[in-house]
Design a protein around this motif. Structure first.
Motif, PDB file in Angstrom:
ATOM      1  N   ARG A 159       0.754  -1.202  -0.084  1.00  0.00           N
ATOM      2  CA  ARG A 159       0.018   0.040  -0.044  1.00  0.00           C
ATOM      3  C   ARG A 159       0.873   1.296  -0.021  1.00  0.00           C
ATOM      4  NH1 ARG A 159      -3.873  -1.772   3.091  1.00  0.00           N
ATOM      5  NH2 ARG A 159      -2.326  -1.568   5.039  1.00  0.00           N
ATOM      6  N   GLU A 160       1.871   1.429   0.994  1.00  0.00           N
ATOM      7  CA  GLU A 160       2.504   2.470   0.976  1.00  0.00           C
ATOM      8  C   GLU A 160       3.555   2.634  -0.520  1.00  0.00           C
ATOM      9  OE1 GLU A 160       5.404   1.890   4.387  1.00  0.00           O
ATOM     10  OE2 GLU A 160       3.713   2.098   5.654  1.00  0.00           O
ATOM     11  N   GLU A 161       4.067   1.485  -0.889  1.00  0.00           N
ATOM     12  CA  GLU A 161       4.873   1.558  -2.268  1.00  0.00           C
ATOM     13  C   GLU A 161       3.880   2.080  -3.201  1.00  0.00           C
ATOM     14  OE1 GLU A 161       8.300   1.109  -4.399  1.00  0.00           O
ATOM     15  OE2 GLU A 161       7.953   1.010  -2.547  1.00  0.00           O
ATOM     16  N   LYS A 162       2.681   1.700  -3.551  1.00  0.00           N
ATOM     17  CA  LYS A 162       1.742   1.685  -4.745  1.00  0.00           C
ATOM     18  C   LYS A 162       1.130   3.104  -4.286  1.00  0.00           C
ATOM     19  CE  LYS A 162       0.002  -1.403  -7.025  1.00  0.00           C
ATOM     20  NZ  LYS A 162      -0.624  -2.751  -7.655  1.00  0.00           N
ATOM     21  N   GLY A 163       0.632   3.555  -3.051  1.00  0.00           N
ATOM     22  CA  GLY A 163      -0.021   4.556  -2.716  1.00  0.00           C
ATOM     23  C   GLY A 163      -1.251   4.269  -2.695  1.00  0.00           C
ATOM     24  N   GLN A 164      -1.702   3.162  -2.734  1.00  0.00           N
ATOM     25  CA  GLN A 164      -3.155   2.661  -2.743  1.00  0.00           C
ATOM     26  C   GLN A 164      -3.222   1.406  -2.497  1.00  0.00           C
ATOM     27  OE1 GLN A 164      -5.117   3.056  -6.439  1.00  0.00           O
ATOM     28  NE2 GLN A 164      -3.632   1.749  -7.475  1.00  0.00           N
ATOM     29  N   ALA A 165      -4.499   0.645  -2.026  1.00  0.00           N
ATOM     30  CA  ALA A 165      -4.372  -0.988  -1.688  1.00  0.00           C
ATOM     31  C   ALA A 165      -5.390  -1.322  -3.078  1.00  0.00           C
ATOM     32  CB  ALA A 165      -5.358  -1.081  -0.572  1.00  0.00           C
ATOM     33  N   THR A 166      -5.027  -2.664  -3.445  1.00  0.00           N
ATOM     34  CA  THR A 166      -5.590  -3.221  -4.559  1.00  0.00           C
ATOM     35  C   THR A 166      -6.184  -4.339  -4.198  1.00  0.00           C
ATOM     36  OG1 THR A 166      -3.447  -4.204  -5.145  1.00  0.00           O
ATOM     37  CG2 THR A 166      -3.903  -2.262  -6.275  1.00  0.00           C
ATOM     38  N   LEU A 224       6.201  -5.066  -3.319  1.00  0.00           N
ATOM     39  CA  LEU A 224       6.859  -5.663  -2.119  1.00  0.00           C
ATOM     40  C   LEU A 224       8.145  -5.732  -2.055  1.00  0.00           C
ATOM     41  CD1 LEU A 224       5.974  -7.028   0.683  1.00  0.00           C
ATOM     42  CD2 LEU A 224       5.730  -8.966  -0.390  1.00  0.00           C
ATOM     43  N   ILE A 225       8.616  -6.367  -3.119  1.00  0.00           N
ATOM     44  CA  ILE A 225      10.144  -6.351  -3.353  1.00  0.00           C
ATOM     45  C   ILE A 225      10.811  -5.279  -3.234  1.00  0.00           C
ATOM     46  CG2 ILE A 225      12.038  -7.391  -4.847  1.00  0.00           C
ATOM     47  CD1 ILE A 225       9.778  -9.727  -5.902  1.00  0.00           C
ATOM     48  N   ARG A 226      10.433  -4.192  -4.033  1.00  0.00           N
ATOM     49  CA  ARG A 226      10.862  -2.889  -3.591  1.00  0.00           C
ATOM     50  C   ARG A 226      10.987  -2.320  -2.547  1.00  0.00           C
ATOM     51  NH1 ARG A 226       7.770  -1.973  -8.550  1.00  0.00           N
ATOM     52  NH2 ARG A 226       6.370  -0.844  -7.203  1.00  0.00           N
ATOM     53  N   ALA A 227       9.779  -2.377  -1.636  1.00  0.00           N
ATOM     54  CA  ALA A 227       9.806  -1.904  -0.308  1.00  0.00           C
ATOM     55  C   ALA A 227      10.527  -2.470   0.563  1.00  0.00           C
ATOM     56  CB  ALA A 227       8.237  -2.083  -0.075  1.00  0.00           C
ATOM     57  N   VAL A 228      10.816  -3.917   0.533  1.00  0.00           N
ATOM     58  CA  VAL A 228      11.611  -4.679   1.546  1.00  0.00           C
ATOM     59  C   VAL A 228      13.035  -4.286   1.266  1.00  0.00           C
ATOM     60  CG1 VAL A 228      12.254  -7.098   2.030  1.00  0.00           C
ATOM     61  CG2 VAL A 228       9.924  -6.758   1.738  1.00  0.00           C
ATOM     62  N   ASN A 229      13.225  -4.280  -0.101  1.00  0.00           N
ATOM     63  CA  ASN A 229      14.830  -3.770  -0.431  1.00  0.00           C
ATOM     64  C   ASN A 229      15.183  -2.546   0.167  1.00  0.00           C
ATOM     65  OD1 ASN A 229      15.601  -6.516  -1.350  1.00  0.00           O
ATOM     66  ND2 ASN A 229      14.717  -5.841  -3.339  1.00  0.00           N
ATOM     67  N   GLN A 230      14.137  -1.584   0.102  1.00  0.00           N
ATOM     68  CA  GLN A 230      14.491  -0.177   0.576  1.00  0.00           C
ATOM     69  C   GLN A 230      14.596  -0.195   2.144  1.00  0.00           C
ATOM     70  OE1 GLN A 230      11.082   2.061  -0.731  1.00  0.00           O
ATOM     71  NE2 GLN A 230      11.905   2.378  -2.863  1.00  0.00           N
ATOM     72  N   ARG A 231      13.839  -1.045   2.736  1.00  0.00           N
ATOM     73  CA  ARG A 231      13.926  -1.079   4.211  1.00  0.00           C
ATOM     74  C   ARG A 231      15.064  -1.944   4.667  1.00  0.00           C
ATOM     75  NH1 ARG A 231       9.475   0.479   2.388  1.00  0.00           N
ATOM     76  NH2 ARG A 231       7.882   1.549   3.622  1.00  0.00           N
ATOM     77  N   ARG A 232      15.575  -2.884   3.832  1.00  0.00           N
ATOM     78  CA  ARG A 232      16.992  -3.385   4.114  1.00  0.00           C
ATOM     79  C   ARG A 232      18.116  -2.514   4.543  1.00  0.00           C
ATOM     80  NH1 ARG A 232      17.496  -8.695   3.034  1.00  0.00           N
ATOM     81  NH2 ARG A 232      15.967  -9.615   1.554  1.00  0.00           N
ATOM     82  N   LEU A 233      17.875  -1.424   3.826  1.00  0.00           N
ATOM     83  CA  LEU A 233      19.125  -0.318   4.245  1.00  0.00           C
ATOM     84  C   LEU A 233      19.044   0.237   5.449  1.00  0.00           C
ATOM     85  CD1 LEU A 233      18.691   1.471   0.453  1.00  0.00           C
ATOM     86  CD2 LEU A 233      20.341  -0.384   1.277  1.00  0.00           C
ATOM     87  N   THR A 234      18.058   0.333   6.032  1.00  0.00           N
ATOM     88  CA  THR A 234      17.788   1.002   7.172  1.00  0.00           C
ATOM     89  C   THR A 234      17.138   0.181   8.370  1.00  0.00           C
ATOM     90  OG1 THR A 234      15.650   1.852   6.469  1.00  0.00           O
ATOM     91  CG2 THR A 234      17.334   3.115   6.142  1.00  0.00           C
ATOM     92  N   HIS A 235      16.946  -1.063   8.078  1.00  0.00           N
ATOM     93  CA  HIS A 235      16.525  -2.007   9.185  1.00  0.00           C
ATOM     94  C   HIS A 235      17.585  -3.125   9.713  1.00  0.00           C
ATOM     95  CE1 HIS A 235      12.762   0.243   9.951  1.00  0.00           C
ATOM     96  NE2 HIS A 235      12.852   0.388   8.598  1.00  0.00           N
TER      97      HIS A 235
END
Length: 182
Positions: free
Chosen positions: A37-44, A61-72
């Protein structure tokens, strides 16, 4: 950085148990739906949990997890191996999705279908078919096992999960991932 996938059908307790376990262990907790939802700006997907754009959702989801890998440091990601598409058909999520998430391991939560139906009736304020839950749970379990076997991932299956049992499984997966055996 490790990602542990906390899987199971809607209403099995992934968020209810996963969030406090993650907090107690100092691990970040995200739901796949929240990240999509955060990555796409909406729920589908709607209240009925039927999803459209499954492939696009998984790429998000893959993009979002990979982004969070950098900070978590470590992530407990709650999600699914099988979803119902917009037509209500069970759809196995692609093996490639789980490969690209670079998981340290999987914890699959299971529970009796009638208990899940009771939880969903309260949580989602709707009637839920025990047969539909059973069908989804069986598919979720089979696909989780197939994915873990194919990708060589450790899999813990916990029936009637508690914070204690899930916490133990998370700690065990984190320890084995951070200190691989030779």
């Amino acid at each position: 950085m490790s990602v542990i996938f906390l899987a199971g059908v809607h209403g099995v307790g992934k968020g209810f148990i996963g969030a406090p376990v993650a907090q107690a262990l100092g691990v970040s907790h995200f739901t796949a739906s929240q990240l999509i939802r955060e990555e796409k700006g909406q729920a589908t997907w709607g209240r009925d949990k039927k999803a459209s754009d499954l492939d696009d959702n998984q790429r998000a989801l893959i993009r979002a997890v990979n982004q969070r890998r950098l900070t978590h440091n470590s992530i407990l990601l709650d999600g699914h191996f099988v979803l119902r598409n917009a037509q209500g058909t069970l759809t196995l999520l692609e093996m490639e999705v789980f490969s690209e998430l670079h998981l340290a391991g999987v914890i699959l939560l299971t529970e009796e279908s009638n208990i899940i139906a009771s939880r969903l009736a309260v949580r989602d304020k709707g009637e839920t078919s025990i047969a539909a839950i059973s069908e989804l749970a069986k598919a979720e379990s089979a696909h989780a096992q197939a994915v873990c076997r194919e990708l060589g991932l450790p899999l813990a299956i916990i029936h009637a999960p508690t914070e204690k049992s899930v916490g133990y499984a998370v700690k065990k997966l984190l320890a084995s991932y951070q200190h691989p055996t030779s």
